[in-house]
Motif scaffolding. Structure first.
Motif, PDB file in Angstrom:
ATOM      1  N   GLN A   1      -1.602  -4.034  -7.425  1.00  0.00           N
ATOM      2  CA  GLN A   1      -2.541  -2.591  -6.036  1.00  0.00           C
ATOM      3  C   GLN A   1      -3.946  -2.222  -7.193  1.00  0.00           C
ATOM      4  OE1 GLN A   1      -2.178  -1.431  -2.777  1.00  0.00           O
ATOM      5  NE2 GLN A   1      -2.133   0.758  -3.783  1.00  0.00           N
ATOM      6  N   ARG A   2      -3.397  -2.144  -8.384  1.00  0.00           N
ATOM      7  CA  ARG A   2      -4.471  -1.556  -8.858  1.00  0.00           C
ATOM      8  C   ARG A   2      -5.502  -2.141  -9.903  1.00  0.00           C
ATOM      9  NH1 ARG A   2      -5.718  -0.193 -14.729  1.00  0.00           N
ATOM     10  NH2 ARG A   2      -3.498  -1.346 -15.420  1.00  0.00           N
TER      11      ARG A   2
ATOM     12  N   ALA B   1       2.280  -0.988  -7.661  1.00  0.00           N
ATOM     13  CA  ALA B   1       1.400   0.384  -7.793  1.00  0.00           C
ATOM     14  C   ALA B   1       0.364  -1.094  -8.720  1.00  0.00           C
ATOM     15  CB  ALA B   1       1.536   1.104  -7.928  1.00  0.00           C
TER      16      ALA B   1
ATOM     17  N   ASP C   1       1.014   3.078 -11.414  1.00  0.00           N
ATOM     18  CA  ASP C   1      -0.111   1.598 -11.184  1.00  0.00           C
ATOM     19  C   ASP C   1      -0.555   1.212 -12.640  1.00  0.00           C
ATOM     20  OD1 ASP C   1      -1.551   3.750 -12.817  1.00  0.00           O
ATOM     21  OD2 ASP C   1      -3.026   3.429 -10.844  1.00  0.00           O
TER      22      ASP C   1
ATOM     23  N   ASP D   1       1.267  -1.414  -0.062  1.00  0.00           N
ATOM     24  CA  ASP D   1      -0.479   0.274  -0.432  1.00  0.00           C
ATOM     25  C   ASP D   1       0.690   1.504  -0.131  1.00  0.00           C
ATOM     26  OD1 ASP D   1      -1.654   2.146   0.930  1.00  0.00           O
ATOM     27  OD2 ASP D   1      -2.732   0.830   2.208  1.00  0.00           O
ATOM     28  N   LYS D   2       1.925   1.266   0.913  1.00  0.00           N
ATOM     29  CA  LYS D   2       2.782   2.325   1.299  1.00  0.00           C
ATOM     30  C   LYS D   2       3.709   2.647  -0.460  1.00  0.00           C
ATOM     31  CE  LYS D   2       5.924   4.540   4.558  1.00  0.00           C
ATOM     32  NZ  LYS D   2       6.944   4.225   4.012  1.00  0.00           N
TER      33      LYS D   2
ATOM     34  N   GLN E   1       2.217   3.751  -3.246  1.00  0.00           N
ATOM     35  CA  GLN E   1       1.497   5.288  -3.534  1.00  0.00           C
ATOM     36  C   GLN E   1       2.768   5.666  -4.482  1.00  0.00           C
ATOM     37  OE1 GLN E   1       0.749   6.782   0.245  1.00  0.00           O
ATOM     38  NE2 GLN E   1      -1.028   5.279   0.554  1.00  0.00           N
ATOM     39  N   SER E   2       3.788   5.559  -4.549  1.00  0.00           N
ATOM     40  CA  SER E   2       5.721   6.204  -5.536  1.00  0.00           C
ATOM     41  C   SER E   2       4.720   5.038  -6.463  1.00  0.00           C
ATOM     42  CB  SER E   2       6.769   6.861  -4.482  1.00  0.00           C
ATOM     43  OG  SER E   2       7.354   5.292  -3.833  1.00  0.00           O
TER      44      SER E   2
ATOM     45  N   ASN F   1      -6.929  -0.380   3.402  1.00  0.00           N
ATOM     46  CA  ASN F   1      -6.421  -0.501   1.971  1.00  0.00           C
ATOM     47  C   ASN F   1      -5.984   1.637   1.594  1.00  0.00           C
ATOM     48  OD1 ASN F   1      -5.551  -0.074  -0.921  1.00  0.00           O
ATOM     49  ND2 ASN F   1      -4.340  -1.111  -0.765  1.00  0.00           N
ATOM     50  N   SER F   2      -5.436   2.488   1.612  1.00  0.00           N
ATOM     51  CA  SER F   2      -5.792   3.507   1.287  1.00  0.00           C
ATOM     52  C   SER F   2      -6.566   3.616  -0.137  1.00  0.00           C
ATOM     53  CB  SER F   2      -4.479   4.533   1.374  1.00  0.00           C
ATOM     54  OG  SER F   2      -3.558   4.315   0.636  1.00  0.00           O
ATOM     55  N   ARG F   3      -5.618   2.708  -1.425  1.00  0.00           N
ATOM     56  CA  ARG F   3      -6.131   3.387  -2.933  1.00  0.00           C
ATOM     57  C   ARG F   3      -7.766   2.713  -2.949  1.00  0.00           C
ATOM     58  NH1 ARG F   3      -4.102   2.523  -8.940  1.00  0.00           N
ATOM     59  NH2 ARG F   3      -5.499   2.531  -9.748  1.00  0.00           N
TER      60      ARG F   3
END
Ligand code: KG4
Ligand code: ZN
Length: 348
Positions: free
Chosen positions: A257-258, A254, A198, A190-191, A194-195, A289-291
């Motif tokens: 996660q997408r 990313a 995706d 998750d972290k 973010q950078s 999860n933030s997204r």
């Protein structure tokens, strides 16, 4: 009325005291919620080791319950019931909680309530937000489960679909292991995501269309599958340059996660449309999860349907949600027998 909740299904020893409010729209409030995590013990092995987990539950359970009572300002004689996770989970771990709860209920002379772990996750939404407008469609997504439930009225959980192979959280944990990111995988991916870009890597999306022969009662087209995605990441990593730069790892995280987030939300909103839901919710460890949290809100806003999430503390395993689900069952007159046993494969 106060209820003591106990949760030991996996690698968290948790005890909580939850109070009934008397307000039907917001039925429960948390007096205490103590969680002793075993993550540092299992991290060394790259995943939960069942035998180590049950032994650690035995070491921790008394202290965790004592702290839960102390923080709630309650004594055993103030309790009106004891609720415990009966299953599913690791049987050795479950047995520690079930045995403790049976003894505690007998000693206090109060009813014992057996709770399904996923009912606990579903009720974490109500504990945090109040009753969800019915019918609600709830996605429970954790390290062990990825299931959609229809909640036509409070306390009535109808299974709509589930994963045919890996749970989404399990896919996070396995991909993190492949990338050498440690355990558990969800928070670190998750972290890093973010950078990352995706769209950097094209991983496959699985869309099931046919019924599952092993689950004839389900239509099957709302089912999930994450093992193909996990294998695609494994293949990409194995055929890659050998070592990846920090940016490349962030891009893989990313991109992975997408696909996970899109798949989970696509099925959730497909179900919401099919069952004309008045609300949708996501609970379980992956709901941290933030997204997933951000996109749930965006899609809900677009479709003008209210969306619900638990607080971060109530997302991962905890006893407050078990106590809440226990109060729901107790009020429905559903009390456990004194010879209650743990059930590793309990069905909801
Ligand atoms: O509900 P939970 O605490 O335990 C089970 O019942 O499985 O969920 C744990 C799972 C783990 O697989 C972990 O990697 C995942 O939840 N998780 C996350 C995040 N935080 C925890 N997955 C994605 N993003 C996160 N931020
Ligand atoms: Zn869980």
């Amino acid at each position: 009325m106060l209820i003591l909740g106990i949760e030991t299904s996996c690698d968290e020893t948790s005890a909580a005291v939850v109070e009934e409010t008397g307000n039907a729209a917001r039925p429960w409030t948390i007096r205490s919620n103590i969680i002793a995590s075993q993550v540092p013990i299992h991290r060394e092995w790259g995943g939960v080791v069942p035998e180590l987990a049950s032994r650690q539950h035995i070491r921790d359970i008394c202290g965790v319950v004592e702290r839960a009572l102390a923080e709630a300002g309650a004594r055993v004689s103030d309790l009106g019931a004891v609720a415990v996770t009966q299953g599913p989970g690791l049987v050795g771990s479950l047995l520690v909680g079930v045995s403790f709860a049976k003894a505690a209920a007998a000693a206090a002379g109060v009813p014992l309530v057996a709770v399904h772990h996923l009912a606990g996750h579903i009720e974490s939404l109500v504990l945090h937000n109040g009753e969800l407008p019915p019918p609600a469609v709830v996605l429970v997504v954790s390290g062990g489960h990825t299931s959609l439930y229809l909640v036509e009225r409070p306390g009535l959980y109808q299974l709509l679909s589930r994963t045919r192979d890996d749970a989404a959280g399990e896919a996070y944990d396995k991909v993190a292991k492949l990338l050498g990111l440690g355990y558990p995988g969800g928070p670190v991916i998750d972290k890093l995501a973010q950078s990352g870009n995706d769209r950097a890597v094209q991983f496959p999306t699985t869309r099931l269309t046919h019924p599952d022969r092993n689950a004839p009662g389900l239509k099957g087209d709302l089912d999930f599958s994450f093992s193909g995605l996990k294998t695609a990441v494994a293949r990409y990593v194995k055929t890659g340059p050998g070592t990846f730069s920090e940016q490349q790892i962030a891009d893989i995280c990313a991109s992975f996660q997408r696909i996970v987030v899109t798949t989970l939300l696509d099925r959730l909103f497909d179900a919401a449309r099919r069952y004309q839901a008045k609300s949708v919710g996501i609970a379980g460890g992956v709901s941290a999860n933030s997204r997933l949290r951000a996109e749930l809100q965006q899609r809900g806003d677009r479709r003008e349907i209210p969306t619900f999430l638990p607080s971060l503390q109530l997302s991962t395993d905890n006893a407050a949600m078990i106590a809440a689900a226990g109060l729901r069952k107790l009020r429905a007159g559903d009390v456990a027998p004194a010879d209650l046993n743990a059930d590793a494969a309990l069905v909801l």
